[in-house]
Design an enzyme around this catalytic site. Structure first.
Site, PDB file in Angstrom:
ATOM      1  N   SER A 192      51.945 -30.482 -14.501  1.00 13.53           N
ATOM      2  CA  SER A 192      52.870 -29.358 -14.350  1.00 13.53           C
ATOM      3  C   SER A 192      54.063 -29.834 -13.528  1.00 13.53           C
ATOM      4  O   SER A 192      54.687 -30.827 -13.881  1.00 13.53           O
ATOM      5  CB  SER A 192      52.157 -28.163 -13.686  1.00 13.53           C
ATOM      6  OG  SER A 192      52.982 -27.018 -13.690  1.00 13.53           O
ATOM      7  N   HIS A 211      53.355 -28.249 -18.653  1.00 16.11           N
ATOM      8  CA  HIS A 211      53.812 -26.860 -18.636  1.00 16.11           C
ATOM      9  C   HIS A 211      55.312 -26.787 -18.880  1.00 16.11           C
ATOM     10  O   HIS A 211      56.105 -27.204 -18.034  1.00 16.11           O
ATOM     11  CB  HIS A 211      53.489 -26.210 -17.285  1.00 16.11           C
ATOM     12  CG  HIS A 211      52.025 -26.070 -17.026  1.00 16.11           C
ATOM     13  ND1 HIS A 211      51.502 -25.948 -15.762  1.00 16.11           N
ATOM     14  CD2 HIS A 211      50.969 -26.026 -17.873  1.00 16.11           C
ATOM     15  CE1 HIS A 211      50.183 -25.823 -15.834  1.00 16.11           C
ATOM     16  NE2 HIS A 211      49.828 -25.883 -17.102  1.00 16.11           N
ATOM     17  N   ASP A 264      45.242 -25.103 -13.030  1.00 17.76           N
ATOM     18  CA  ASP A 264      45.064 -25.261 -14.468  1.00 17.76           C
ATOM     19  C   ASP A 264      44.502 -26.642 -14.781  1.00 17.76           C
ATOM     20  O   ASP A 264      45.049 -27.656 -14.340  1.00 17.76           O
ATOM     21  CB  ASP A 264      46.399 -25.051 -15.192  1.00 17.76           C
ATOM     22  CG  ASP A 264      46.245 -25.081 -16.702  1.00 17.76           C
ATOM     23  OD1 ASP A 264      45.153 -24.723 -17.190  1.00 17.76           O
ATOM     24  OD2 ASP A 264      47.203 -25.458 -17.397  1.00 17.76           O
TER      25      ASP A 264
END
Length: 351
Positions: free
Chosen positions: A169, A196, A294
């Site tokens: 991310s 992401h 995540d």
């Protein structure tokens, strides 16, 4: 003492919107109408974070990022309209040292409160990054560029016997580039990446990586076969899932966000799907820098089933969030600094 933010934008409306948001949340706010003004402010004052517009008169945002990172490295968050043109420029800004990007207020379909929360979360993350870490990132980028070579044409097996999965991310794009540009043209396994990003960004990201890598890099599309020396970048707005064809080949499936996950694509979705349709003992899963958790639960699942799992250590992670959660929950076989992770991925291809 309050943290300080410099808002750089030629639009009075955007300066007012961002300024009011930061002021309401306890930040001291300064303003600059263009990149040149921003550079002059940075020479005189120390800011904890800078938001930077892209297209401005006198000096654009990209030039300003380059100058500021030379003069006084500071966490910079790009403010983008998320068009394909601005996506490409945003990646250049990230390569020059910007740490993240947010959508310009009013340019995405989230409600205002969700959009403001996203901006505040990324600003808080940027402020938490030690300024010494920003200088390390610049040096790593220079090393990456030296590794690039022309693509070679090599005969490869049609089927990938093993699979490399990578999740990242905030702070991830530069690391993904470093990994993929380090892989040789005959890397024997397929690679799948969840970074992401919104839709327009993933397509531009894949094209940039394909241009600079010896292996093929593409944005995910339904039915795409996973094959050696090919990296598939998850498409923004869809989860990256897998299906097994009758031939035994593994292929990509674009899945809607039925579980209403905060991130779409989600690293967890990729890890869990892979664990169900591919032999986990033939999977290398990597969790890189990023805020939140995540990928942590999916990595635990993969490790339980025999996958080889790596998490980036706090030593190198721009944001030690996702890999920390994966490690603390027991999903990580080895926790390593980024350069060692690259070495492990290369070694995995020689097994």
């Amino acid at each position: 003492m309050n943290k300080s933010i410099l808002v750089v934008d030629d639009s009075a409306l955007i300066r007012k919107q961002l300024g009011n948001l930061f002021d309401r949340n306890g930040y001291d706010v300064g303003f600059a109408k263009n990149g040149l003004d921003a550079v002059e402010f940075v020479k005189e004052f120390d800011f904890d974070c800078i938001t930077m517009d892209i297209n401005m008169p006198i000096m654009d945002g990209l030039t300003a990022v380059k100058e500021i990172m030379k003069i006084k490295p500071t966490p910079i968050v790009m403010v983008s309209s998320l068009t394909q043109d601005e996506a490409d420029i945003t990646f250049e800004a990230l390569e020059l040292g910007a740490v993240d990007y947010v959508s310009k207020p009013g340019t995405i379909t989230l409600n205002l409160r969700e959009q403001e929360q996203d901006i505040l979360t990324k600003i808080a993350m940027a402020i938490s990054i030690p300024k010494s870490r920003l200088q390390i990132k610049k040096q790593a980028h220079k090393k990456t560029k030296q590794l690039l070579k022309p693509k070679e044409k090599i005969t490869l097996p049609s089927k990938s016997e093993k699979l490399v999965l990578i999740g990242a991310s905030t702070g991830g794009p530069g690391l993904i580039e470093k990994i993929l540009t380090s892989l040789p043209a005959d890397y024997p396994y397929g690679v799948c990446v969840v970074q992401h990003m919104p839709d327009n960004f993933t397509s531009v990201f894949a094209k940039r990586l394909n241009k600079n890598s010896q292996i093929e890099v593409i944005e995910a599309k339904a039915g795409e076969i996973i094959s050696p020396a090919k990296a598939i970048i998850a498409k923004g707005g869809f989860h990256l899932h897998f299906i097994k064809k009758l031939t035994g080949e593994l292929a990509v499936k674009l899945a809607p966000n039925k579980a209403n996950r905060f991130f779409c694509p989600s690293v967890d979705e990729m890890f869990f799907s892979a664990s169900k349709v591919f032999n986990p003992k033939n999977i290398l899963a990597v969790e890189l820098t990023g805020i939140g958790d995540d990928g942590a639960d999916g990595m635990v699942e993969l490790r339980k089933k025999g996958a080889y799992t790596l998490g980036e250590s706090e030593e190198s992670a721009v944001v030690y969030g996702m890999p920390k959660m994966a490690y603390e929950r027991g999903g990580v076989v080895k926790q390593l600094p980024f350069e060692k992770i690259v070495d492990e991925i290369l070694a995995y291809g020689r097994r």
